[in-house]
Design a protein around this motif. Structure first.
Motif, PDB file in Angstrom:
ATOM      1  N   THR A 174      26.016  -4.445 -10.873  1.00  0.00           N
ATOM      2  CA  THR A 174      25.054  -3.425 -11.264  1.00  0.00           C
ATOM      3  C   THR A 174      25.360  -2.166 -10.481  1.00  0.00           C
ATOM      4  O   THR A 174      26.072  -2.178  -9.487  1.00  0.00           O
ATOM      5  CB  THR A 174      23.597  -3.829 -10.966  1.00  0.00           C
ATOM      6  OG1 THR A 174      23.462  -3.997  -9.567  1.00  0.00           O
ATOM      7  CG2 THR A 174      23.197  -5.074 -11.696  1.00  0.00           C
ATOM      8  N   THR A 200      22.856  -1.696 -15.449  1.00  0.00           N
ATOM      9  CA  THR A 200      23.776  -2.809 -15.568  1.00  0.00           C
ATOM     10  C   THR A 200      25.144  -2.343 -16.031  1.00  0.00           C
ATOM     11  O   THR A 200      25.262  -1.423 -16.828  1.00  0.00           O
ATOM     12  CB  THR A 200      23.213  -3.822 -16.574  1.00  0.00           C
ATOM     13  OG1 THR A 200      21.907  -4.176 -16.131  1.00  0.00           O
ATOM     14  CG2 THR A 200      24.066  -5.059 -16.673  1.00  0.00           C
ATOM     15  N   VAL A 257      13.024 -11.273 -13.648  1.00  0.00           N
ATOM     16  CA  VAL A 257      13.775 -10.058 -13.965  1.00  0.00           C
ATOM     17  C   VAL A 257      14.781 -10.254 -15.101  1.00  0.00           C
ATOM     18  O   VAL A 257      15.575  -9.363 -15.365  1.00  0.00           O
ATOM     19  CB  VAL A 257      14.503  -9.506 -12.713  1.00  0.00           C
ATOM     20  CG1 VAL A 257      13.502  -9.065 -11.664  1.00  0.00           C
ATOM     21  CG2 VAL A 257      15.478 -10.524 -12.149  1.00  0.00           C
ATOM     22  N   VAL A 288      19.304  -4.795 -12.441  1.00  0.00           N
ATOM     23  CA  VAL A 288      19.470  -6.059 -11.716  1.00  0.00           C
ATOM     24  C   VAL A 288      20.696  -6.770 -12.276  1.00  0.00           C
ATOM     25  O   VAL A 288      21.122  -6.483 -13.386  1.00  0.00           O
ATOM     26  CB  VAL A 288      18.217  -6.973 -11.832  1.00  0.00           C
ATOM     27  CG1 VAL A 288      16.996  -6.280 -11.271  1.00  0.00           C
ATOM     28  CG2 VAL A 288      17.980  -7.414 -13.250  1.00  0.00           C
ATOM     29  N   ALA A 329      20.809 -12.613 -13.457  1.00  0.00           N
ATOM     30  CA  ALA A 329      19.652 -12.916 -12.611  1.00  0.00           C
ATOM     31  C   ALA A 329      18.416 -13.233 -13.434  1.00  0.00           C
ATOM     32  O   ALA A 329      18.141 -12.608 -14.452  1.00  0.00           O
ATOM     33  CB  ALA A 329      19.356 -11.756 -11.675  1.00  0.00           C
ATOM     34  N   GLU A 374      13.936 -12.211  -8.849  1.00  0.00           N
ATOM     35  CA  GLU A 374      14.163 -11.267  -7.767  1.00  0.00           C
ATOM     36  C   GLU A 374      13.181 -11.612  -6.648  1.00  0.00           C
ATOM     37  O   GLU A 374      12.017 -11.895  -6.893  1.00  0.00           O
ATOM     38  CB  GLU A 374      13.904  -9.846  -8.254  1.00  0.00           C
ATOM     39  CG  GLU A 374      14.089  -8.779  -7.198  1.00  0.00           C
ATOM     40  CD  GLU A 374      13.844  -7.397  -7.768  1.00  0.00           C
ATOM     41  OE1 GLU A 374      14.811  -6.810  -8.301  1.00  0.00           O
ATOM     42  OE2 GLU A 374      12.682  -6.933  -7.719  1.00  0.00           O
ATOM     43  N   GLU A 408      11.937 -10.327  -2.658  1.00  0.00           N
ATOM     44  CA  GLU A 408      12.034  -9.343  -1.599  1.00  0.00           C
ATOM     45  C   GLU A 408      11.817 -10.040  -0.267  1.00  0.00           C
ATOM     46  O   GLU A 408      10.839 -10.762  -0.079  1.00  0.00           O
ATOM     47  CB  GLU A 408      11.014  -8.237  -1.790  1.00  0.00           C
ATOM     48  CG  GLU A 408      11.266  -7.077  -0.867  1.00  0.00           C
ATOM     49  CD  GLU A 408      10.505  -5.831  -1.255  1.00  0.00           C
ATOM     50  OE1 GLU A 408      10.109  -5.105  -0.339  1.00  0.00           O
ATOM     51  OE2 GLU A 408      10.321  -5.590  -2.459  1.00  0.00           O
ATOM     52  N   LYS A 456      16.149  -6.737  -1.465  1.00  0.00           N
ATOM     53  CA  LYS A 456      16.020  -7.520  -2.695  1.00  0.00           C
ATOM     54  C   LYS A 456      17.183  -8.493  -2.815  1.00  0.00           C
ATOM     55  O   LYS A 456      18.320  -8.156  -2.509  1.00  0.00           O
ATOM     56  CB  LYS A 456      15.956  -6.602  -3.909  1.00  0.00           C
ATOM     57  CG  LYS A 456      14.678  -5.801  -3.930  1.00  0.00           C
ATOM     58  CD  LYS A 456      14.576  -4.944  -5.153  1.00  0.00           C
ATOM     59  CE  LYS A 456      13.253  -4.192  -5.102  1.00  0.00           C
ATOM     60  NZ  LYS A 456      13.038  -3.397  -6.288  1.00  0.00           N
ATOM     61  N   HIS A 457      16.848  -9.695  -3.264  1.00  0.00           N
ATOM     62  CA  HIS A 457      17.831 -10.750  -3.506  1.00  0.00           C
ATOM     63  C   HIS A 457      17.580 -11.286  -4.912  1.00  0.00           C
ATOM     64  O   HIS A 457      16.447 -11.337  -5.361  1.00  0.00           O
ATOM     65  CB  HIS A 457      17.670 -11.874  -2.475  1.00  0.00           C
ATOM     66  CG  HIS A 457      17.812 -11.407  -1.066  1.00  0.00           C
ATOM     67  ND1 HIS A 457      19.014 -11.399  -0.413  1.00  0.00           N
ATOM     68  CD2 HIS A 457      16.910 -10.908  -0.194  1.00  0.00           C
ATOM     69  CE1 HIS A 457      18.842 -10.919   0.806  1.00  0.00           C
ATOM     70  NE2 HIS A 457      17.570 -10.617   0.968  1.00  0.00           N
ATOM     71  N   TRP A 458      18.655 -11.716  -5.580  1.00  0.00           N
ATOM     72  CA  TRP A 458      18.531 -12.207  -6.949  1.00  0.00           C
ATOM     73  C   TRP A 458      19.095 -13.610  -7.069  1.00  0.00           C
ATOM     74  O   TRP A 458      20.035 -13.979  -6.375  1.00  0.00           O
ATOM     75  CB  TRP A 458      19.278 -11.285  -7.917  1.00  0.00           C
ATOM     76  CG  TRP A 458      18.694  -9.920  -7.965  1.00  0.00           C
ATOM     77  CD1 TRP A 458      17.616  -9.518  -8.699  1.00  0.00           C
ATOM     78  CD2 TRP A 458      19.141  -8.765  -7.261  1.00  0.00           C
ATOM     79  NE1 TRP A 458      17.364  -8.189  -8.481  1.00  0.00           N
ATOM     80  CE2 TRP A 458      18.287  -7.708  -7.598  1.00  0.00           C
ATOM     81  CE3 TRP A 458      20.174  -8.537  -6.349  1.00  0.00           C
ATOM     82  CZ2 TRP A 458      18.434  -6.428  -7.089  1.00  0.00           C
ATOM     83  CZ3 TRP A 458      20.322  -7.266  -5.826  1.00  0.00           C
ATOM     84  CH2 TRP A 458      19.463  -6.224  -6.207  1.00  0.00           C
ATOM     85  N   THR A 475      22.642 -14.625  -5.265  1.00  0.00           N
ATOM     86  CA  THR A 475      23.824 -13.767  -5.309  1.00  0.00           C
ATOM     87  C   THR A 475      24.596 -13.758  -3.996  1.00  0.00           C
ATOM     88  O   THR A 475      25.761 -13.370  -3.984  1.00  0.00           O
ATOM     89  CB  THR A 475      23.446 -12.320  -5.694  1.00  0.00           C
ATOM     90  OG1 THR A 475      22.377 -11.880  -4.862  1.00  0.00           O
ATOM     91  CG2 THR A 475      23.046 -12.226  -7.150  1.00  0.00           C
TER      92      THR A 475
END
Length: 143
Positions: free
Chosen positions: A32, A37, A95, A101, A105, A108, A110, A115-117, A131
């Motif tokens: 992304t 995207t 998400v 994103v 994914a 999501e 936090e 942020k992590h997916w 990820t």
């Protein structure tokens, strides 16, 4: 942000950090930008046969696959971390299909302002594949 594309082939992207150091390959479907995207050619890369995921499917306890370490429990739209982490609960959001994103994914999270997916996978033992490479699984006695 200082990185430049060096090549993209075989469904993978390899970047150069700008100082000559090559960054690990990243699947194109996870790329992304701050504009949204990645688009390959004129088509958006889609995760094959994606089944919609809901927060309901994520409820319950999760362990790290690599060592079985308890990670926490999803309750509603938060992760309540195992007491060993001493983290405040983290917000979870669905998400799937949103711009900005990674394409693959579903979730999501936090954590500490970042942020992590993750992609959710069903099967004999549901998984959250993050990820950063970490994989969470439901404990064997909970499905």
């Amino acid at each position: 942000m200082g990185a430049t594309m060096c090549h993209a082939e075989g469904g993978m992207l390899c970047c150069n950090a700008g100082d000559g150091e090559e960054v690990r390959p990243l699947p194109l479907d996870m790329l992304t930008t701050d504009e949204g995207t990645a688009v390959i050619g004129d088509e958006l890369q889609q995760h094959p046969s994606k089944v919609p995921v809901s927060l309901h499917q994520l409820q319950g306890k999760w362990n790290r696959q690599a060592d079985g370490m308890p990670m926490g429990e999803v309750k509603g739209s938060t992760v309540e971390w195992d007491m060993s982490y001493q983290h405040a609960p983290s917000k979870l959001s669905m998400v799937t299909g949103l711009s900005g994103v990674p394409v693959a994914a579903d979730v999501e999270m936090e954590l500490a302002g970042e942020k992590h997916w993750a992609r959710y996978e069903t099967g004999n033992r549901p998984q959250l594949i993050w990820t950063d490479g970490e994989v969470w699984v439901k404990p064997l006695n909970q499905h």
